[in-house]
Design a protein around this motif. Sequence first.
Motif, PDB file in Angstrom:
ATOM      1  N   ASP A   1       0.772  -1.448  -0.538  1.00  0.00           N
ATOM      2  CA  ASP A   1      -0.165   0.123  -0.047  1.00  0.00           C
ATOM      3  C   ASP A   1       0.772   0.902  -0.065  1.00  0.00           C
ATOM      4  OD1 ASP A   1      -1.769  -1.409  -0.064  1.00  0.00           O
ATOM      5  OD2 ASP A   1      -2.650  -1.024   1.808  1.00  0.00           O
TER       6      ASP A   1
ATOM      7  N   ARG B   1       1.973   1.357  -4.433  1.00  0.00           N
ATOM      8  CA  ARG B   1       0.209   1.159  -5.029  1.00  0.00           C
ATOM      9  C   ARG B   1      -0.294   2.346  -4.041  1.00  0.00           C
ATOM     10  NH1 ARG B   1      -0.704  -0.994  -8.424  1.00  0.00           N
ATOM     11  NH2 ARG B   1      -2.919  -2.361  -7.678  1.00  0.00           N
ATOM     12  N   SER B   2       0.133   3.606  -3.053  1.00  0.00           N
ATOM     13  CA  SER B   2      -0.668   4.811  -2.752  1.00  0.00           C
ATOM     14  C   SER B   2      -0.614   5.959  -3.927  1.00  0.00           C
ATOM     15  CB  SER B   2      -1.695   4.854  -1.922  1.00  0.00           C
ATOM     16  OG  SER B   2      -0.115   5.058  -1.395  1.00  0.00           O
ATOM     17  N   LEU B   3       0.649   5.698  -3.854  1.00  0.00           N
ATOM     18  CA  LEU B   3       1.250   6.626  -4.839  1.00  0.00           C
ATOM     19  C   LEU B   3       1.479   6.464  -6.642  1.00  0.00           C
ATOM     20  CD1 LEU B   3       4.083   6.882  -2.733  1.00  0.00           C
ATOM     21  CD2 LEU B   3       2.256   8.599  -2.663  1.00  0.00           C
ATOM     22  N   GLY B   4       0.431   5.487  -6.779  1.00  0.00           N
ATOM     23  CA  GLY B   4       0.147   5.412  -8.016  1.00  0.00           C
ATOM     24  C   GLY B   4       1.674   4.376  -8.638  1.00  0.00           C
TER      25      GLY B   4
ATOM     26  N   ARG C   1      -8.469   3.084   3.140  1.00  0.00           N
ATOM     27  CA  ARG C   1      -8.025   2.512   1.251  1.00  0.00           C
ATOM     28  C   ARG C   1      -8.347   3.106  -0.272  1.00  0.00           C
ATOM     29  NH1 ARG C   1      -4.706  -2.164   1.100  1.00  0.00           N
ATOM     30  NH2 ARG C   1      -6.111  -2.621  -0.851  1.00  0.00           N
TER      31      ARG C   1
ATOM     32  N   ALA D   1      -7.670   6.308   0.060  1.00  0.00           N
ATOM     33  CA  ALA D   1      -6.241   6.436  -0.760  1.00  0.00           C
ATOM     34  C   ALA D   1      -5.972   6.238  -1.978  1.00  0.00           C
ATOM     35  CB  ALA D   1      -4.840   5.270  -0.109  1.00  0.00           C
TER      36      ALA D   1
ATOM     37  N   LEU E   1      -6.959   2.794  -3.420  1.00  0.00           N
ATOM     38  CA  LEU E   1      -6.689   1.728  -2.924  1.00  0.00           C
ATOM     39  C   LEU E   1      -7.994   0.581  -3.939  1.00  0.00           C
ATOM     40  CD1 LEU E   1      -4.606   1.558  -0.832  1.00  0.00           C
ATOM     41  CD2 LEU E   1      -3.702   1.643  -3.360  1.00  0.00           C
TER      42      LEU E   1
ATOM     43  N   PRO F   1      -5.150   5.592  -7.474  1.00  0.00           N
ATOM     44  CA  PRO F   1      -4.833   6.011  -6.777  1.00  0.00           C
ATOM     45  C   PRO F   1      -3.788   7.431  -6.899  1.00  0.00           C
ATOM     46  CG  PRO F   1      -4.078   3.788  -6.767  1.00  0.00           C
ATOM     47  CD  PRO F   1      -5.024   4.291  -7.758  1.00  0.00           C
ATOM     48  N   ARG F   2      -3.204   8.373  -6.748  1.00  0.00           N
ATOM     49  CA  ARG F   2      -3.024   9.668  -6.255  1.00  0.00           C
ATOM     50  C   ARG F   2      -1.473  10.239  -5.897  1.00  0.00           C
ATOM     51  NH1 ARG F   2      -6.407  13.883  -6.457  1.00  0.00           N
ATOM     52  NH2 ARG F   2      -7.640  12.721  -8.312  1.00  0.00           N
ATOM     53  N   LYS F   3      -0.461  11.114  -6.634  1.00  0.00           N
ATOM     54  CA  LYS F   3       0.609  11.257  -5.491  1.00  0.00           C
ATOM     55  C   LYS F   3       0.053  11.832  -4.708  1.00  0.00           C
ATOM     56  CE  LYS F   3       2.601  10.260 -10.411  1.00  0.00           C
ATOM     57  NZ  LYS F   3       3.389   8.820 -10.106  1.00  0.00           N
TER      58      LYS F   3
ATOM     59  N   VAL G   1      -0.614  11.933  -2.027  1.00  0.00           N
ATOM     60  CA  VAL G   1      -1.476  11.409  -0.411  1.00  0.00           C
ATOM     61  C   VAL G   1      -0.195  10.768   0.201  1.00  0.00           C
ATOM     62  CG1 VAL G   1      -2.592   9.372   0.836  1.00  0.00           C
ATOM     63  CG2 VAL G   1      -3.946  10.376  -1.064  1.00  0.00           C
TER      64      VAL G   1
END
Lengths: 255, 264
Positions: free
Chosen positions: A152, A155-158, B52, B55, B57, B75-77, B79
């Motif tokens: 995570d 993944r949360s940063l893409g 989640r 985020a 996810l 998801p984005r940068k 966060v």
Amino acid sequence: MSINWQKILTPILGLAVFAILWEALVWYMGWPTFKMAAPSDIWPAFLRFQPLFYEYGWQTLWRTVVGLGLAVVVGTLLGMIMGLSRVMNDALYPLLVGFNAIPKATVVPVVALMFVGQHDFNTILVAFMISFFPIAVSVAIGLSTLEPEYRDILRSLGASRFTVFWKIALPKTLPEFFGALKVAVTLAFIGTNLVEIITPHGRGLGHLFQSAQINSDFPLMFAVLIALAILGIVLYYVVVALERIFAGWAERSPT
Amino acid sequence: MENLIEIKGVTHAYKTKAGPLPVLDDLNIAIPEGKFCAVVGPSGCGKSTLTRLIAGLMFPDTGEVWLHGQIVKSPRKTVGMAFQNPVLLEWRTILQNVVLPLEIVAPGMPKRQKEARAMELLALVGLEGFEHKRPSELSGGMRQRASLCRSLVHKPEVLILDEPFGALDAFTREDLWQTMHELRAEEPFTGLLITHDLRESVYLADQVVVLSGRPATTQYVMDIPMPSPRPINMLYEPDAVEKLARLRREIEIAQGRVPAEGGA
């Protein structure tokens, strides 16, 4: 860098004590060489066939290493497939366990018939077959037990699946991988020697053992066993050195 | 003030063998930009699911999650996340761990610049001098500090904290609460904190949301109109004690131990 003499001398001392006890036991019991050869019998046997030891030792060694290398590549790939996909894990596991359960001594004649005359190939194949299993299983377990939080964070940063694998899953699996590789090293040796002893192709330390047996040269038989043990120790410590380099972080400093 | 995070009527269920298991039911939360929101609720009420969803996810069955005026679809940068387990990578030094998000978000940034940014944060949380240590050489509280630095290194708009102080001893926890206020003063972010600790929620947050038991819905929202940073003594002031008592009662209602006021 300072050399830790204690670390080098302790195992050597251990070996020396073992040899002395061995010699003393044989002397005390008065065993003939066909029952148990003493270190003092083995050394002359080695000297007598010294060039053969180097030649055959090298043959055994390179086939083992190639077989092991193949096991690392295939085992890691299999482990990755099984570790990253639940379905593939369920599909492949019984197959692998079954394959591993077959005694490799029974496989040798089958392989020898399948690829008649391909001695090098056969030897490498058996060394590979006997040693890839622990690698595949440990890599699979290492990957499938990765805590979701680790995934995570990235993944949360893409980050892509590949990035997560490359930056986190793969390095995290390295200690398990090296643990398995230590087991696989000795297994690969067993595989190489099985072929060298069972199929008469006249190469490797296994062959030297075989001809010593035929000639009732018992000290030579023992000398071959010792040579195999030494090769095993050498390869094992090569793996340990690699582990230090690539997964040294997993080793806790003694505090 | 504009709401940076908006959870609008979110419903979510997990698929299980015994049929769908609803965890969130018509959940509504709004967090204005720069504010810190604590979410408390009974165990297993779907708080981690909420993190989640924000985020990106996971996605809700119905309802919408809005971030900065846009529906979250991936998801984005922008966060940052930290968990109860600091999940530091054992093979990297503390500095390399903190740099990690920048490797994903800003791969082109020069290494020196990445490390300078990481050092800035490490100094802020008091980890200067430990940057070349491995995580295994640090105490639990220090590891959690490093984890916080990692979640903030790429200057995220939104910081999601999923019980980051849950596994720490009481004194270390209070130290880290103060660190959180210090970080807020230096690094502007909008925060969402999942916690089981009511004192933590009152000390850290501008707004406390109590979720009901599963499936979770917004049961109660309390504003904490206090400036940040705050003295830790505020927790012993009558006002805070009263707030804590109120939250305590709401949790008991959420757990189903006492009926809601005016209820049967």
